[in-house]
Scaffold this active site. Structure first.
Site, PDB file in Angstrom:
ATOM      1  N   GLY A 146      -1.785  -6.504  35.946  1.00  0.00           N
ATOM      2  CA  GLY A 146      -2.425  -5.283  36.451  1.00  0.00           C
ATOM      3  C   GLY A 146      -1.989  -4.053  35.663  1.00  0.00           C
ATOM      4  N   ILE A 196      -0.043  -1.139  36.336  1.00  0.00           N
ATOM      5  CA  ILE A 196       1.367  -0.727  36.225  1.00  0.00           C
ATOM      6  C   ILE A 196       2.228  -1.931  35.810  1.00  0.00           C
ATOM      7  CG2 ILE A 196       3.278   0.444  37.402  1.00  0.00           C
ATOM      8  CD1 ILE A 196       1.142   1.580  39.379  1.00  0.00           C
ATOM      9  N   ASP A 227      -0.002 -13.702  38.539  1.00  0.00           N
ATOM     10  CA  ASP A 227      -1.129 -12.848  38.935  1.00  0.00           C
ATOM     11  C   ASP A 227      -2.302 -13.765  39.258  1.00  0.00           C
ATOM     12  OD1 ASP A 227      -1.754  -9.536  38.182  1.00  0.00           O
ATOM     13  OD2 ASP A 227      -3.384 -10.846  38.871  1.00  0.00           O
ATOM     14  N   PHE A 278       4.422  -6.021  42.192  1.00  0.00           N
ATOM     15  CA  PHE A 278       3.238  -5.156  42.090  1.00  0.00           C
ATOM     16  C   PHE A 278       2.033  -5.760  42.806  1.00  0.00           C
ATOM     17  CE2 PHE A 278       5.561  -4.162  38.100  1.00  0.00           C
ATOM     18  CZ  PHE A 278       5.694  -2.792  38.251  1.00  0.00           C
ATOM     19  N   LYS A 318      -5.314  -2.640  46.429  1.00  0.00           N
ATOM     20  CA  LYS A 318      -4.932  -1.216  46.430  1.00  0.00           C
ATOM     21  C   LYS A 318      -6.063  -0.202  46.614  1.00  0.00           C
ATOM     22  CE  LYS A 318      -5.448  -0.237  41.582  1.00  0.00           C
ATOM     23  NZ  LYS A 318      -5.059   0.539  40.442  1.00  0.00           N
ATOM     24  N   SER A 335       4.299   4.135  47.758  1.00  0.00           N
ATOM     25  CA  SER A 335       3.383   5.208  47.362  1.00  0.00           C
ATOM     26  C   SER A 335       3.728   6.495  48.107  1.00  0.00           C
ATOM     27  CB  SER A 335       1.969   4.759  47.730  1.00  0.00           C
ATOM     28  OG  SER A 335       1.087   5.840  47.701  1.00  0.00           O
ATOM     29  N   TYR A 386      -4.612   0.302  53.879  1.00  0.00           N
ATOM     30  CA  TYR A 386      -3.818   0.181  52.651  1.00  0.00           C
ATOM     31  C   TYR A 386      -2.496   0.948  52.801  1.00  0.00           C
ATOM     32  CZ  TYR A 386      -2.021   1.317  48.034  1.00  0.00           C
ATOM     33  OH  TYR A 386      -1.177   1.513  46.952  1.00  0.00           O
ATOM     34  N   LYS A 410       1.784  -0.225  53.063  1.00  0.00           N
ATOM     35  CA  LYS A 410       2.959   0.289  52.345  1.00  0.00           C
ATOM     36  C   LYS A 410       4.057   0.675  53.332  1.00  0.00           C
ATOM     37  CE  LYS A 410       1.354  -0.329  48.247  1.00  0.00           C
ATOM     38  NZ  LYS A 410       1.840  -1.509  47.512  1.00  0.00           N
ATOM     39  N   ARG A 437     -13.847  14.991  49.975  1.00  0.00           N
ATOM     40  CA  ARG A 437     -13.900  13.555  50.228  1.00  0.00           C
ATOM     41  C   ARG A 437     -13.103  13.279  51.501  1.00  0.00           C
ATOM     42  NH1 ARG A 437     -11.478   9.430  45.693  1.00  0.00           N
ATOM     43  NH2 ARG A 437      -9.509  10.419  46.299  1.00  0.00           N
TER      44      ARG A 437
HETATM   45  P1  NAD Z   1      -3.623  -3.352  39.910  1.00  0.00           P
HETATM   46  O1  NAD Z   1      -4.689  -3.797  40.845  1.00  0.00           O
HETATM   47  O2  NAD Z   1      -3.988  -2.990  38.527  1.00  0.00           O
HETATM   48  O3  NAD Z   1      -2.470  -4.479  39.840  1.00  0.00           O
HETATM   49  C1  NAD Z   1      -2.181  -5.344  40.902  1.00  0.00           C
HETATM   50  C2  NAD Z   1      -2.249  -6.768  40.368  1.00  0.00           C
HETATM   51  O4  NAD Z   1      -1.914  -7.686  41.414  1.00  0.00           O
HETATM   52  C3  NAD Z   1      -3.653  -7.149  39.874  1.00  0.00           C
HETATM   53  O5  NAD Z   1      -3.547  -7.669  38.565  1.00  0.00           O
HETATM   54  C4  NAD Z   1      -4.118  -8.225  40.871  1.00  0.00           C
HETATM   55  O6  NAD Z   1      -4.938  -9.196  40.226  1.00  0.00           O
HETATM   56  C5  NAD Z   1      -2.803  -8.785  41.352  1.00  0.00           C
HETATM   57  N1  NAD Z   1      -2.802  -9.372  42.685  1.00  0.00           N
HETATM   58  C6  NAD Z   1      -3.298  -8.842  43.847  1.00  0.00           C
HETATM   59  N2  NAD Z   1      -3.066  -9.672  44.867  1.00  0.00           N
HETATM   60  C7  NAD Z   1      -2.402 -10.745  44.367  1.00  0.00           C
HETATM   61  C8  NAD Z   1      -1.870 -11.939  44.931  1.00  0.00           C
HETATM   62  N3  NAD Z   1      -1.994 -12.218  46.236  1.00  0.00           N
HETATM   63  N4  NAD Z   1      -1.247 -12.829  44.117  1.00  0.00           N
HETATM   64  C9  NAD Z   1      -1.120 -12.577  42.790  1.00  0.00           C
HETATM   65  N5  NAD Z   1      -1.596 -11.469  42.199  1.00  0.00           N
HETATM   66  C10 NAD Z   1      -2.221 -10.560  42.989  1.00  0.00           C
HETATM   67  O7  NAD Z   1      -2.839  -2.147  40.625  1.00  0.00           O
HETATM   68  P2  NAD Z   1      -1.746  -1.151  40.059  1.00  0.00           P
HETATM   69  O8  NAD Z   1      -2.342   0.195  40.000  1.00  0.00           O
HETATM   70  O9  NAD Z   1      -1.092  -1.724  38.864  1.00  0.00           O
HETATM   71  O10 NAD Z   1      -0.747  -1.140  41.283  1.00  0.00           O
HETATM   72  C11 NAD Z   1       0.424  -1.955  41.321  1.00  0.00           C
HETATM   73  C12 NAD Z   1       1.158  -1.723  42.626  1.00  0.00           C
HETATM   74  O11 NAD Z   1       1.486  -0.338  42.737  1.00  0.00           O
HETATM   75  C13 NAD Z   1       0.354  -2.054  43.877  1.00  0.00           C
HETATM   76  O12 NAD Z   1       1.224  -2.599  44.837  1.00  0.00           O
HETATM   77  C14 NAD Z   1      -0.164  -0.720  44.338  1.00  0.00           C
HETATM   78  O13 NAD Z   1      -0.416  -0.704  45.698  1.00  0.00           O
HETATM   79  C15 NAD Z   1       1.011   0.176  43.972  1.00  0.00           C
HETATM   80  N6  NAD Z   1       0.640   1.591  43.802  1.00  0.00           N
HETATM   81  C16 NAD Z   1      -0.333   1.928  42.918  1.00  0.00           C
HETATM   82  C17 NAD Z   1      -0.704   3.267  42.776  1.00  0.00           C
HETATM   83  C18 NAD Z   1      -1.814   3.670  41.837  1.00  0.00           C
HETATM   84  O14 NAD Z   1      -2.344   4.761  42.009  1.00  0.00           O
HETATM   85  N7  NAD Z   1      -2.183   2.861  40.848  1.00  0.00           N
HETATM   86  C19 NAD Z   1      -0.050   4.259  43.527  1.00  0.00           C
HETATM   87  C20 NAD Z   1       0.966   3.873  44.388  1.00  0.00           C
HETATM   88  C21 NAD Z   1       1.316   2.525  44.533  1.00  0.00           C
HETATM   89  N1  UFG Z   2     -11.032  13.327  42.840  1.00  0.00           N
HETATM   90  C1  UFG Z   2     -12.176  14.022  42.484  1.00  0.00           C
HETATM   91  N2  UFG Z   2     -13.214  13.318  41.971  1.00  0.00           N
HETATM   92  C2  UFG Z   2     -13.188  11.965  41.807  1.00  0.00           C
HETATM   93  C3  UFG Z   2     -12.015  11.258  42.170  1.00  0.00           C
HETATM   94  C4  UFG Z   2     -10.954  11.976  42.698  1.00  0.00           C
HETATM   95  O1  UFG Z   2     -12.234  15.239  42.623  1.00  0.00           O
HETATM   96  O2  UFG Z   2     -14.183  11.393  41.356  1.00  0.00           O
HETATM   97  C5  UFG Z   2      -9.886  14.085  43.362  1.00  0.00           C
HETATM   98  C6  UFG Z   2      -9.471  13.666  44.756  1.00  0.00           C
HETATM   99  O3  UFG Z   2     -10.185  14.403  45.698  1.00  0.00           O
HETATM  100  C7  UFG Z   2      -7.984  13.984  44.743  1.00  0.00           C
HETATM  101  C8  UFG Z   2      -7.571  13.787  43.276  1.00  0.00           C
HETATM  102  O4  UFG Z   2      -8.764  13.810  42.531  1.00  0.00           O
HETATM  103  O5  UFG Z   2      -7.803  15.322  45.063  1.00  0.00           O
HETATM  104  C9  UFG Z   2      -6.870  12.469  43.040  1.00  0.00           C
HETATM  105  O6  UFG Z   2      -7.649  11.422  43.597  1.00  0.00           O
HETATM  106  P1  UFG Z   2      -7.367   9.890  43.328  1.00  0.00           P
HETATM  107  O7  UFG Z   2      -8.387   9.106  44.053  1.00  0.00           O
HETATM  108  O8  UFG Z   2      -7.205   9.652  41.874  1.00  0.00           O
HETATM  109  O9  UFG Z   2      -5.908   9.692  43.960  1.00  0.00           O
HETATM  110  P2  UFG Z   2      -5.399   9.926  45.446  1.00  0.00           P
HETATM  111  O10 UFG Z   2      -4.354  10.990  45.358  1.00  0.00           O
HETATM  112  O11 UFG Z   2      -6.501  10.141  46.379  1.00  0.00           O
HETATM  113  O12 UFG Z   2      -4.753   8.508  45.795  1.00  0.00           O
HETATM  114  C10 UFG Z   2      -4.028   7.727  44.830  1.00  0.00           C
HETATM  115  C11 UFG Z   2      -4.255   6.249  45.061  1.00  0.00           C
HETATM  116  C12 UFG Z   2      -3.671   5.835  46.378  1.00  0.00           C
HETATM  117  C13 UFG Z   2      -2.245   6.226  46.455  1.00  0.00           C
HETATM  118  C14 UFG Z   2      -2.080   7.689  46.153  1.00  0.00           C
HETATM  119  C15 UFG Z   2      -0.648   8.066  46.089  1.00  0.00           C
HETATM  120  O13 UFG Z   2      -5.627   5.962  45.042  1.00  0.00           O
HETATM  121  O14 UFG Z   2      -3.708   4.441  46.480  1.00  0.00           O
HETATM  122  O15 UFG Z   2      -2.685   8.014  44.900  1.00  0.00           O
HETATM  123  O16 UFG Z   2       0.035   7.235  45.205  1.00  0.00           O
HETATM  124  F1  UFG Z   2      -1.756   5.966  47.677  1.00  0.00           F
END
Ligand code: NAD
Ligand code: UFG
Length: 345
Positions: free
Chosen positions: A13, A15, A34, A84, A88, A128, A153, A157, A299
């Site tokens: 994924g 991160i 994964d 990870f 999400k 998060s 979601y 967490k 939103r």
């Molecule tokens: P991502 O979806 O790119 O990566 C997650 C990976 O986990 C994917 O490759 C998916 O195929 C795999 N996966 C999901 N369920 C699975 C399972 N049951 N078994 C094996 N593999 C599985 O997401 P990401 O953005 O890299 O996020 C990684 C972690 O960080 C997640 O736990 C997410 O909730 C957390 N997180 C992400 C953000 C963000 O904004 N990206 C913010 C805060 C927390």
């Molecule tokens: N936004 C726009 N236009 C878009 C998309 C987003 O204006 O098309 C704005 C949103 O309103 C927000 C900001 O951009 O103000 C960021 O939005 P994101 O959807 O990128 O991120 P969020 O802060 O809403 O949430 C993200 C992840 C969540 C996580 C959170 C904190 O989606 O899973 O960050 O880590 F929980």
């Protein structure tokens, strides 16, 4: 000397792939599991191209105990896990709550249950800033109040953090570090790995780069009537490579048993709040590419503003976010260009 073996769940994924690169660069032996539900096995090629090392990869589901038990048997001596693997998408979690609780919590519980059996000492969990909800005061510290989750979601967490803490209090023979990410953005500077959202992106930066590329007509800015300096929402955008590096520090600390408490919690952010309009402006300035955008209504579910106080991570982990927002925007754009060159998007 034998390399320390680390299991990275969700390692193909967004991160997870960047963290795998940093772990390999730091001399760790990485095993990825994964199920490819939100990523592609080609990511392994990107990791290998950057590091010169191909990490072991198991295509499997962490909700299946037998798969995990086989993995721990086939790859003995795993010292730490970085978890990870999770679903999400906030919006989807409202539509399919049981899928989210099942996937995110079963994955967590399976891993925690198997750790003693296979002698795994450390567990790093992806949490998060969503746990802080709409904070009364910014920046938020790790002591800031946890607010009721606004989506299944977000609830997974919060519950996951509680599960880890309860297990530790009950005397689990392992330690944990919970990392609360703010908004991870950008891509590896080589543009060989990055974020690959399925379908129409819900998050700001992938939508922005796809619009700059002409894939989307216009970026919608969700609201300019918030009580912020320019009316748009404020977040703390953290470079994904900086974020990845914090995981290497965290897992090392666990494996070397240097944690001060059995469960430690850290905010991972830059400490700077940036508005949506400021982010668009920084992207345009840094890349010279225009982003057509329009203001639309708010939103549902968005909070007004949140940014981190990262001093605990700075002082205790010795970790600081280093990349500038402009360089991060350039990395995101280079990744979008890479996807175009490869004909992926
Ligand atoms: P991502 O979806 O790119 O990566 C997650 C990976 O986990 C994917 O490759 C998916 O195929 C795999 N996966 C999901 N369920 C699975 C399972 N049951 N078994 C094996 N593999 C599985 O997401 P990401 O953005 O890299 O996020 C990684 C972690 O960080 C997640 O736990 C997410 O909730 C957390 N997180 C992400 C953000 C963000 O904004 N990206 C913010 C805060 C927390
Ligand atoms: N936004 C726009 N236009 C878009 C998309 C987003 O204006 O098309 C704005 C949103 O309103 C927000 C900001 O951009 O103000 C960021 O939005 P994101 O959807 O990128 O991120 P969020 O802060 O809403 O949430 C993200 C992840 C969540 C996580 C959170 C904190 O989606 O899973 O960050 O880590 F929980």
């Amino acid at each position: 000397m034998e390399k320390t073996r680390i299991l990275v769940t969700g390692g193909t994924g967004y991160i997870g792939s960047h963290t795998t690169v940093e772990l390999i660069n730091a001399g760790y032996d990485v095993v990825i599991i994964d199920n490819l539900s939100n990523s592609n096995a080609d990511v392994i090629d990107g990791i290998e191209a950057i590091t010169g090392v191909r990490p072991a990869f198991v295509k499997g589901d962490c909700t299946d105990v037998a798969t995990l038990r086989k993995l721990f048997t086939d790859y003995p001596g795993i010292k730490g896990i970085i978890n990870f693997a999770a679903s999400k998408a906030v919006g989807e979690s409202v539509q399919k709550p049981l899928l989210y609780y099942r996937n995110n919590l079963d994955t967590l519980i399976n891993l925690l249950e198997l750790m003693p059996e296979f002698g795994v000492k450390g567990f790093v969990f992806s949490s998060s800033c969503t746990v802080y909800g709409e904070p009364d005061v910014n920046p938020v510290t790790e002591q800031s109040p946890i607010k009721a989750a606004t989506s299944p979601y977000g609830n997974t967490k919060q519950i996951s953090e509680e599960i880890i803490t309860d297990a530790i209090h009950a005397g689990a023979p392992w330690n944990a570090i919970i990392l609360r990410y703010f908004n991870p953005v950008g891509a590896h500077p080589t543009a060989l790995i990055g974020e690959l959202p399925n379908g129409v992106p819900q998050n700001l930066l992938p939508y922005l780069t796809q619009t700059a590329m002409g894939i989307r007509k216009e970026l919608s800015v969700f609201g300019d009537d918030y009580p912020t300096r320019d009316g748009s929402c404020i977040r703390d955008y953290i470079n994904v490579v900086d974020l990845a590096k914090a995981h290497v520090i965290a897992v090392k600390r666990l494996v070397e048993e240097k944690t001060l408490e059995p469960v430690e919690i850290f905010n991972l952010g830059t400490g700077d709040g940036v508005s949506v309009l400021e982010l668009i402006n920084t992207f345009e300035q840094a890349t010279g590419v225009k982003v057509p955008h329009k203001i639309v209504g708010r939103r549902a579910g968005d909070i007004t503003q949140v940014w981190a106080d990262p001093s605990r991570a700075n002082n205790v982990l010795g970790w600081t976010a280093k990349e500038t927002l402009a360089d991060t925007m350039i990395s995101a754009w280079k990744w979008q260009e890479h996807l175009r060159e490869k004909g992926i998007m």
